[in-house]
Design an enzyme around this catalytic site. Structure first.
Site, PDB file in Angstrom:
ATOM      1  N   ASP A  52       0.812  -1.221   0.000  1.00 34.83           N
ATOM      2  CA  ASP A  52       0.000   0.000   0.000  1.00 34.83           C
ATOM      3  C   ASP A  52       0.843   1.268   0.000  1.00 34.83           C
ATOM      4  OD1 ASP A  52      -2.190  -1.603  -0.047  1.00 34.83           O
ATOM      5  OD2 ASP A  52      -3.157  -0.737   1.725  1.00 34.83           O
ATOM      6  N   ASN A  94      -4.798  -2.011  -4.233  1.00 38.23           N
ATOM      7  CA  ASN A  94      -6.007  -2.140  -3.413  1.00 38.23           C
ATOM      8  C   ASN A  94      -5.876  -1.232  -2.191  1.00 38.23           C
ATOM      9  OD1 ASN A  94      -8.514  -3.005  -2.666  1.00 38.23           O
ATOM     10  ND2 ASN A  94      -7.868  -5.056  -2.009  1.00 38.23           N
ATOM     11  N   SER A 179     -14.845   6.574   6.831  1.00 40.71           N
ATOM     12  CA  SER A 179     -14.275   7.828   7.313  1.00 40.71           C
ATOM     13  C   SER A 179     -13.177   8.317   6.378  1.00 40.71           C
ATOM     14  CB  SER A 179     -13.717   7.641   8.717  1.00 40.71           C
ATOM     15  OG  SER A 179     -12.602   6.770   8.672  1.00 40.71           O
ATOM     16  N   GLU A 357     -11.081  -4.686   2.115  1.00 44.22           N
ATOM     17  CA  GLU A 357     -10.344  -5.453   1.114  1.00 44.22           C
ATOM     18  C   GLU A 357     -11.198  -6.587   0.535  1.00 44.22           C
ATOM     19  OE1 GLU A 357      -9.122  -3.888   3.575  1.00 44.22           O
ATOM     20  OE2 GLU A 357      -7.021  -3.322   3.242  1.00 44.22           O
ATOM     21  N   HIS A 401      -4.985  -9.045   3.737  1.00 45.23           N
ATOM     22  CA  HIS A 401      -3.914  -9.214   4.719  1.00 45.23           C
ATOM     23  C   HIS A 401      -4.440  -9.535   6.111  1.00 45.23           C
ATOM     24  CE1 HIS A 401      -4.301  -4.730   5.885  1.00 45.23           C
ATOM     25  NE2 HIS A 401      -5.263  -5.012   5.045  1.00 45.23           N
ATOM     26  N   ARG A 402      -5.519  -8.863   6.509  1.00 43.70           N
ATOM     27  CA  ARG A 402      -5.991  -9.079   7.885  1.00 43.70           C
ATOM     28  C   ARG A 402      -6.612 -10.457   8.066  1.00 43.70           C
ATOM     29  NH1 ARG A 402      -4.369  -4.825  10.051  1.00 43.70           N
ATOM     30  NH2 ARG A 402      -4.627  -2.807   9.046  1.00 43.70           N
ATOM     31  N   LYS A 429       0.476  -6.415   2.128  1.00 41.27           N
ATOM     32  CA  LYS A 429      -0.242  -5.142   2.028  1.00 41.27           C
ATOM     33  C   LYS A 429       0.182  -4.194   3.141  1.00 41.27           C
ATOM     34  CE  LYS A 429      -4.836  -3.558   0.820  1.00 41.27           C
ATOM     35  NZ  LYS A 429      -5.072  -2.300   1.492  1.00 41.27           N
TER      36      LYS A 429
END
Ligand code: DC
Length: 675
Positions: A52, A94, A179, A357, A401-402, A429
């Site tokens: 990123d 992304n 946000s 994502e 990634h998470r 990421k």
């Protein structure tokens, strides 16, 4: 490193030590944009290096910012709010933290200074909404063309020099989807706050307020003091101008910290806490409040500026019901902690998960079910009840990634079943070194760490095969021959006879040998090439026949058995050192073939040799290795024999990987996992 198709995690039994976190993604990309727009040169310390941030850097470079890497820091010379480049096509992968703010910044710059910019990303990025931001910018006077589905990237931002924006009235933006739209406006509008105040009015309840706090905090570092009335109205004062703070440090990523806080809560039960460095209780990141949620589940957490220490408190963890609006990203980690709780955990107010994502509610539900949990999902909540029976699953990660980092924590399961993470590379990421960091602090019981042994005669290609297997599986590598070779070299250096069993064993027991970056260091000097020389091989063959030397090197070899797994090559890996190995390969090739290979290898190094005498040497060594009394070279009874005389390296690797696949328990679960 090549992208692995999967990474198998052995069951993890405990956690201790210290982990240092990479820089925060949210802070990194905001700092990069601010520095890129500001006047002057900003030296950025501890910047996150990930997918990123890379797309953001590429974009800034394309827009004409000066970027100079200087060791661990990055120097960015900003545009002072003036566009030197008026046309660009920017690919933003992304990265929502690049797409949204760049859209806003380039829209207002193109509208006032003239320009034409196209912003696109990967397919998933084109499914992530940006319409609310576009709708906020258009009434201001920005021209934004939808190049695909209206309301989603790709977009074109264009305008003529001298254009004026309607900044004299409040700019309205919705606050209840992401946000990042408000953040984008807050980062971009100081560019056009020359003559009068610019007011942003938020429609609807603002979600993820802590991220806005980060934005305001960093704007202040760059000289912009935004006034706010509650969370509904933000005013950028007239005359605002970005000024570099000179130097800026990026904090460690608080969302990344959540995996280690959870790991500590689940697995740091050996007395010492798990220490986390780079982010602490003074963090400006909202996700630091994950600490409170983890404490509510039972974690014992202490900390100070820039550090945290975590150990297990309540066990099993306590099930909780929590509104997670304030920690949208880190809340995913709670869903996985819920696997270890004493009841059903419910996470509410997480609708934003659906536009990240991937659709994270659906993905999390499917994968938690795959390991055996009972899960209920709703439009904006998830409920998780721990497994009664853990399942051995192959976890889909949805290019998120998470998902990969969260589900890795399923490896702490008490049933001691392994977990396969598919496409583990997606962690790049935000945290490219995640799995190394995990294995640096989480440990598995040796008997749970899978071992593949590759034994065979000299020059059979064991080393090449073993190294390739280790790489393809993401496993550790033990070249046990190198230990005997090093012992032989150490004897030579010290003038000790290679037949003096006691003296050589003493050297071997205290061998100062290190492997790093593909090089081998003996007593502080680089012996990579010396180890491979024929002389070292001959010495090794002699010292390795001495029982006391073999005993002295035994513990050193066992220590290589670390998570996630080990590929070990040598002569007695399957018979003596790792008799419980999950797969044993006995690799051979005809003596003629081996002599030819060795001959070619020597020629490539510019060393001339004679095939017949090489063959005679090989056969002499084979004879000595297989006729010695201790640990003679022979196939383990349960070894798979592979004669690679007529195979390429790739063919041998594929053959062994196929054997390995047959022995791993994941195949059946993977089909059921994607929900
Ligand atoms: O695999 P290699 O050529 O690097 O091994 C060098 C010598 O070390 C070889 O002649 C036999 C010995 N060796 C051993 O006895 N046991 C091992 N596990 C590995 C090597």
């Amino acid at each position: 490193m090549m992208a692995l198709p999967f990474l198998d995690l052995p069951p993890l039994a405990g956690a201790s030590g210290t982990v240092r976190l990479p820089g925060s993604k949210s802070i990194s990309n905001r700092v990069l944009l601010l520095a890129g727009l500001a006047e002057g040169t900003t030296v950025v310390h501890d910047l996150l290096d990930s997918d990123d941030t890379r797309v953001m850097l590429d974009a800034l470079r394309a827009l004409g910012c000066g970027l100079v890497r200087d060791g661990a820091t990055l120097q960015i010379t900003g545009l002072s709010g003036r566009l030197p480049v008026h046309e660009a096509q920017l690919f933003l992968g992304n990265a929502g933290t690049a797409m949204r703010p760049l859209t806003a910044a380039l829209a207002v710059l193109a509208a006032t200074q003239g320009g034409r910019f196209e912003l696109s990303g990967v397919a998933r990025m084109h499914e992530r909404p940006i319409g609310d931001l576009v709708e906020a910018l258009r009434p201001l006077g920005c021209t934004i063309d939808d190049l695909g589905t209206p309301g989603y990237p790709p977009l074109r931002l264009r305008g003529e020099a001298g254009g004026r924006l309607a900044t004299d009235r409040a700019i309205h933006v919705r606050g209840d989807v992401s946000s990042q739209f408000l953040t984008a406006l807050l980062l971009a509008l100081p560019l056009v706050a020359g003559e009068h105040d610019v007011v942003i009015a938020v429609d609807g309840e603002l979600i993820s307020k802590p991220y806005i706090q980060i934005t305001l905090n960093l704007l202040a570092r760059f000289g912009i003091t935004v006034q706010r009335e509650g969370w509904a109205r933000f005013t950028i004062p007239a005359g605002s101008r970005y000024r570099t703070p000179g130097h800026i440090h990026v904090e460690g990523d608080a969302s990344s910290a959540s995996y280690f806080i959870a790991l500590g809560a689940i697995a740091a039960h050996g007395g010492a806490p798990l220490r986390i460095e780079g982010v602490g209780l003074d963090s400006i990141q909202g996700d630091i409040r994950f600490v409170e949620a983890a404490q509510a589940m039972g974690a014992q957490v202490s900390g100070g500026p820039g550090w945290l220490a975590v150990h297990r408190g309540a066990w099993p963890l306590r099930a909780i019901t929590l509104d997670c609006n304030h920690i949208p990203d880190a809340a995913m980690t709670l869903a996985v902690m819920a696997l270890y709780a004493d009841g059903t955990t419910r996470l509410d107010n997480i609708a934003s998960w659906r536009v990240k994502e991937t659709d994270r509610i659906a993905a999390m539900a499917a994968e938690l079910r795959a390991v055996g949990a009972t899960v209920t999902e709703g439009a904006d909540f998830i409920e998780v009840t721990p497994p009664t029976a853990w399942r051995t699953a192959a976890i889909h990660t949805y290019d998120d990634h998470r998902m990969a980092m969260c589900l890795s924590l399923a490896a702490c399961n008490p049933a001691r079943v392994p977990v396969r993470i598919l496409d583990p590379h997606c962690v790049a990421k935000t945290f490219p070194g995640y799995f190394d960091a995990l294995f640096g602090v989480a440990h598995a019981l040796p008997e749970d760490v899978p071992v593949i042994t590759v034994d065979g005669p000299t020059a059979s290609g064991k080393g090449t095969l073993a190294a390739e297997l280790a790489q393809r599986l993401g496993y550790e590598l033990l070249d046990s021959g190198a230990l005997y070779r090093a012992a032989g070299l150490a004897a030579l250096e010290d003038g000790v006879s290679p037949d003096d069993e006691t003296a050589v064993a003493r050297l071997a027991a205290t061998l100062d040998l290190r492997f790093a970056d593909g090089r081998t260091w003996l007593r502080g000097h680089d012996v990579t090439d010396a180890l491979r020389a024929e002389q070292a091989g001959m010495l090794a063959s002699r010292v390795s026949a001495l029982p006391a030397v073999r005993t002295a090197l035994h513990g050193l070899q066992l220590a290589f058995r670390r998570a996630p797994g080990l590929v070990a090559d040598g002569r007695d890996m399957g018979t003596v050192v790792f008799p419980d190995a999950a797969l044993k390969v006995f690799l051979t090739a005809s003596a003629a073939e081996r002599a030819t290979r060795r001959h070619k290898q020597l020629i490539s190094k510019g060393i001339s040799s004679n095939i017949d005498s090489l063959r005679a040497d090989l056969e002499a060594r084979d004879l000595r290795d297989s006729s010695r009394v201790v640990a003679p070279l022979k196939p383990a009874e349960d070894a798979m024999r592979l004669d690679n005389s007529a195979l390429t390296v790739e063919e041998s690797v594929e053959r062994v990987l196929a054997w390995w696949a047959e022995r791993r328990p994941f195949a059946a679960a993977s089909a059921a996992a994607k929900g």
